[in-house]
Design a protein around this motif. Structure first.
Motif, PDB file in Angstrom:
ATOM      1  N   VAL A  39       0.836  -1.203   0.000  1.00  0.00           N
ATOM      2  CA  VAL A  39       0.000   0.000   0.000  1.00  0.00           C
ATOM      3  C   VAL A  39       0.866   1.245   0.000  1.00  0.00           C
ATOM      4  O   VAL A  39       0.669   2.177  -0.806  1.00  0.00           O
ATOM      5  N   LEU A  40       1.857   1.290   0.877  1.00  0.00           N
ATOM      6  CA  LEU A  40       2.705   2.476   0.989  1.00  0.00           C
ATOM      7  C   LEU A  40       3.559   2.681  -0.261  1.00  0.00           C
ATOM      8  O   LEU A  40       3.679   3.809  -0.768  1.00  0.00           O
ATOM      9  N   LEU A  41       4.172   1.592  -0.757  1.00  0.00           N
ATOM     10  CA  LEU A  41       5.037   1.718  -1.928  1.00  0.00           C
ATOM     11  C   LEU A  41       4.257   2.141  -3.165  1.00  0.00           C
ATOM     12  O   LEU A  41       4.646   3.072  -3.876  1.00  0.00           O
ATOM     13  N   PHE A  42       3.151   1.446  -3.446  1.00  0.00           N
ATOM     14  CA  PHE A  42       2.384   1.770  -4.642  1.00  0.00           C
ATOM     15  C   PHE A  42       1.763   3.160  -4.534  1.00  0.00           C
ATOM     16  O   PHE A  42       1.683   3.892  -5.527  1.00  0.00           O
ATOM     17  N   SER A  43       1.321   3.545  -3.338  1.00  0.00           N
ATOM     18  CA  SER A  43       0.676   4.849  -3.179  1.00  0.00           C
ATOM     19  C   SER A  43       1.636   5.988  -3.436  1.00  0.00           C
ATOM     20  O   SER A  43       1.321   6.947  -4.155  1.00  0.00           O
ATOM     21  N   VAL A  45       5.142   5.713  -4.418  1.00  0.00           N
ATOM     22  CA  VAL A  45       6.167   5.568  -5.451  1.00  0.00           C
ATOM     23  C   VAL A  45       5.556   5.662  -6.848  1.00  0.00           C
ATOM     24  O   VAL A  45       6.058   6.366  -7.721  1.00  0.00           O
ATOM     25  N   PHE A  46       4.432   4.934  -7.056  1.00  0.00           N
ATOM     26  CA  PHE A  46       3.821   4.896  -8.381  1.00  0.00           C
ATOM     27  C   PHE A  46       2.581   5.785  -8.492  1.00  0.00           C
ATOM     28  O   PHE A  46       2.043   5.965  -9.579  1.00  0.00           O
ATOM     29  N   GLY A  47       2.117   6.308  -7.364  1.00  0.00           N
ATOM     30  CA  GLY A  47       0.862   7.059  -7.363  1.00  0.00           C
ATOM     31  C   GLY A  47       0.848   8.239  -8.308  1.00  0.00           C
ATOM     32  O   GLY A  47      -0.106   8.459  -9.044  1.00  0.00           O
ATOM     33  N   GLY A  48       1.928   9.015  -8.321  1.00  0.00           N
ATOM     34  CA  GLY A  48       1.956  10.190  -9.181  1.00  0.00           C
ATOM     35  C   GLY A  48       1.949   9.842 -10.648  1.00  0.00           C
ATOM     36  O   GLY A  48       1.240  10.457 -11.450  1.00  0.00           O
ATOM     37  N   ALA A  49       2.740   8.823 -11.033  1.00  0.00           N
ATOM     38  CA  ALA A  49       2.858   8.456 -12.452  1.00  0.00           C
ATOM     39  C   ALA A  49       1.582   7.814 -12.970  1.00  0.00           C
ATOM     40  O   ALA A  49       1.064   8.187 -14.029  1.00  0.00           O
ATOM     41  N   ILE A  50       1.068   6.820 -12.236  1.00  0.00           N
ATOM     42  CA  ILE A  50      -0.122   6.103 -12.710  1.00  0.00           C
ATOM     43  C   ILE A  50      -1.375   6.928 -12.473  1.00  0.00           C
ATOM     44  O   ILE A  50      -2.309   6.925 -13.277  1.00  0.00           O
ATOM     45  N   GLY A  51      -1.408   7.673 -11.366  1.00  0.00           N
ATOM     46  CA  GLY A  51      -2.598   8.459 -11.041  1.00  0.00           C
ATOM     47  C   GLY A  51      -2.903   9.525 -12.067  1.00  0.00           C
ATOM     48  O   GLY A  51      -4.066   9.864 -12.286  1.00  0.00           O
ATOM     49  N   SER A  52      -1.868  10.070 -12.725  1.00  0.00           N
ATOM     50  CA  SER A  52      -2.107  11.106 -13.724  1.00  0.00           C
ATOM     51  C   SER A  52      -2.884  10.580 -14.918  1.00  0.00           C
ATOM     52  O   SER A  52      -3.573  11.326 -15.616  1.00  0.00           O
ATOM     53  N   ALA A  53      -2.807   9.264 -15.159  1.00  0.00           N
ATOM     54  CA  ALA A  53      -3.556   8.667 -16.262  1.00  0.00           C
ATOM     55  C   ALA A  53      -5.001   8.391 -15.896  1.00  0.00           C
ATOM     56  O   ALA A  53      -5.838   8.145 -16.758  1.00  0.00           O
ATOM     57  N   LEU A  54      -5.302   8.467 -14.584  1.00  0.00           N
ATOM     58  CA  LEU A  54      -6.662   8.152 -14.141  1.00  0.00           C
ATOM     59  C   LEU A  54      -7.556   9.370 -14.139  1.00  0.00           C
ATOM     60  O   LEU A  54      -8.765   9.264 -14.352  1.00  0.00           O
ATOM     61  N   GLY A  55      -6.986  10.536 -13.848  1.00  0.00           N
ATOM     62  CA  GLY A  55      -7.799  11.744 -13.773  1.00  0.00           C
ATOM     63  C   GLY A  55      -8.700  11.683 -12.559  1.00  0.00           C
ATOM     64  O   GLY A  55      -8.326  11.232 -11.499  1.00  0.00           O
ATOM     65  N   GLY A  56      -9.949  12.088 -12.726  1.00  0.00           N
ATOM     66  CA  GLY A  56     -10.932  11.994 -11.662  1.00  0.00           C
ATOM     67  C   GLY A  56     -10.908  13.155 -10.693  1.00  0.00           C
ATOM     68  O   GLY A  56     -11.566  13.146  -9.673  1.00  0.00           O
ATOM     69  N   GLY A  57     -10.142  14.198 -10.971  1.00  0.00           N
ATOM     70  CA  GLY A  57     -10.086  15.334 -10.068  1.00  0.00           C
ATOM     71  C   GLY A  57      -9.133  15.092  -8.919  1.00  0.00           C
ATOM     72  O   GLY A  57      -8.764  13.970  -8.605  1.00  0.00           O
ATOM     73  N   GLY A  58      -8.732  16.177  -8.244  1.00  0.00           N
ATOM     74  CA  GLY A  58      -7.795  16.048  -7.136  1.00  0.00           C
ATOM     75  C   GLY A  58      -6.403  15.734  -7.640  1.00  0.00           C
ATOM     76  O   GLY A  58      -6.108  15.766  -8.831  1.00  0.00           O
ATOM     77  N   ALA A  60      -2.965  13.494  -8.440  1.00  0.00           N
ATOM     78  CA  ALA A  60      -2.771  12.193  -9.067  1.00  0.00           C
ATOM     79  C   ALA A  60      -2.649  11.098  -8.018  1.00  0.00           C
ATOM     80  O   ALA A  60      -3.181   9.996  -8.176  1.00  0.00           O
ATOM     81  N   GLY A  61      -1.944  11.397  -6.931  1.00  0.00           N
ATOM     82  CA  GLY A  61      -1.766  10.409  -5.879  1.00  0.00           C
ATOM     83  C   GLY A  61      -3.080  10.013  -5.237  1.00  0.00           C
ATOM     84  O   GLY A  61      -3.332   8.833  -4.966  1.00  0.00           O
ATOM     85  N   GLU A  62      -3.960  10.985  -4.986  1.00  0.00           N
ATOM     86  CA  GLU A  62      -5.264  10.693  -4.382  1.00  0.00           C
ATOM     87  C   GLU A  62      -6.100   9.827  -5.312  1.00  0.00           C
ATOM     88  O   GLU A  62      -6.768   8.884  -4.864  1.00  0.00           O
ATOM     89  N   ALA A 135      -5.406   5.612   6.484  1.00  0.00           N
ATOM     90  CA  ALA A 135      -4.312   6.487   6.931  1.00  0.00           C
ATOM     91  C   ALA A 135      -3.641   7.202   5.767  1.00  0.00           C
ATOM     92  O   ALA A 135      -3.141   8.324   5.934  1.00  0.00           O
ATOM     93  N   VAL A 136      -3.619   6.580   4.576  1.00  0.00           N
ATOM     94  CA  VAL A 136      -2.958   7.211   3.422  1.00  0.00           C
ATOM     95  C   VAL A 136      -3.944   7.972   2.538  1.00  0.00           C
ATOM     96  O   VAL A 136      -3.569   8.478   1.482  1.00  0.00           O
ATOM     97  N   GLY A 137      -5.214   8.056   2.950  1.00  0.00           N
ATOM     98  CA  GLY A 137      -6.167   8.881   2.219  1.00  0.00           C
ATOM     99  C   GLY A 137      -7.252   8.153   1.462  1.00  0.00           C
ATOM    100  O   GLY A 137      -8.103   8.787   0.826  1.00  0.00           O
TER     101      GLY A 137
END
Length: 273
Positions: A39-43, A45-58, A60-62, A135-137
């Motif tokens: 959970v911590l690593l993926f959130s 480490v990869f959250g910013g890169a992969i999250g930007s492809a998801l969109g959804g507002g807020g 990228a990490g969220e 805890a991580v949002g």
């Protein structure tokens, strides 16, 4: 043997397995540390890169944390089901199964108790993971009943997988061999799916596999029940993902119908040697 007697024997075996967790808490500690680390690593480490492809507002990490948690849940409970096979292989190796055979108890109770105790273990792990996710949002954005159904789908599928593991564990008769064999199969199954990345980021052939992969459907079902489907993401076009909960339940029923008899047959063969 009557059904109430079988259930009573299964309860005794399940209590024996849960007592082992209480006496050797390291088992539970290391079972929960891995998913927390994921959970911590993926959130982060990869959250910013992969999250930007998801969109959804807020941020990228969220967005990615909303997407991620159902996949982490699915991977963790499936890996948790491997405890069944590893523990049975260890019991065979140490002769514990032979001791069970000498007792006046139903043979099927050994496997039933083992699988039921591992459901309890998965419940504990899911609670710890949910707290970590909060805890991580991560947030559950649906009602109580919807969320409860999401957890139930995860546990039901994991319970079905545990019977596959029980059969394999009785076959290999060595926990080391079992752990290596199960990792080779389960690791790609949980990654060639929509557990950690959106479907449209996979190459064409892998997309087709992921669409029909039951790990994808249990992840999608949990995501929908938790209200974590990111707004604006494409609607699934494959039938398994359009009817994720139904497809998952069908897989679970088929697995149980096939592997409960197979596991019990293999148990009788193992104890007759």
């Amino acid at each position: 043997m009557r059904v109430p007697a079988v259930l009573a024997d299964a309860d005794v075996v399940a209590r024996r397995n849960l007592t082992k967790i209480k006496r050797v808490p390291d088992l539970l500690v290391f079972t929960t540390l891995q998913p927390i680390m994921f959970v911590l690593l993926f959130s982060y480490v990869f959250g910013g890169a992969i999250g930007s492809a998801l969109g959804g507002g807020g941020s990228a990490g969220e967005a990615y944390r909303e997407f991620l948690m159902a996949g982490i849940f699915a991977q963790t409970v499936i890996f948790g089901a491997t405890i069944t096979g590893s523990a049975l292989a260890e019991d065979v190796k140490k002769g514990i199964i032979d001791r069970f055979r000498s007792l006046p108890m139903a043979p099927s109770a050994v496997l039933a108790g083992r699988t039921l105790s591992d459901v309890v273990n998965n419940v504990i792990v899911l609670v710890v993971m949910s707290l970590t996710g909060l805890a991580v949002g991560w947030r559950i954005r649906s009602g109580f009943l919807d969320a409860a159904l999401g957890y139930l789908v995860l546990l039901a599928f994991a319970y079905a997988v545990s019977w596959i593991m029980a059969w394999v564990g009785m076959l290999v008769r060595s926990p080391e061999v079992f752990n290596n064999a199960s990792f080779i199969v389960i690791f790609p199954m949980t990654f060639i799916a929509i557990t950690f990345v959106p479907l449209d980021t996979l190459p064409g052939p892998l997309q087709r596999f992921a669409e029909w992969n039951p790990v994808s459907s249990v992840t999608q079902a949990a995501r929908e029940q938790f209200g974590n489907v990111i707004p604006g993401t494409p609607e699934p076009t494959a039938w398994p993902l359009q009817h994720a909960a139904l497809y998952t339940v069908l897989w679970a029923l088929v697995i149980l119908a096939v592997f409960i008899p197979l596991a019990n047959l293999q148990y009788r063969r193992s104890t007759s040697r």
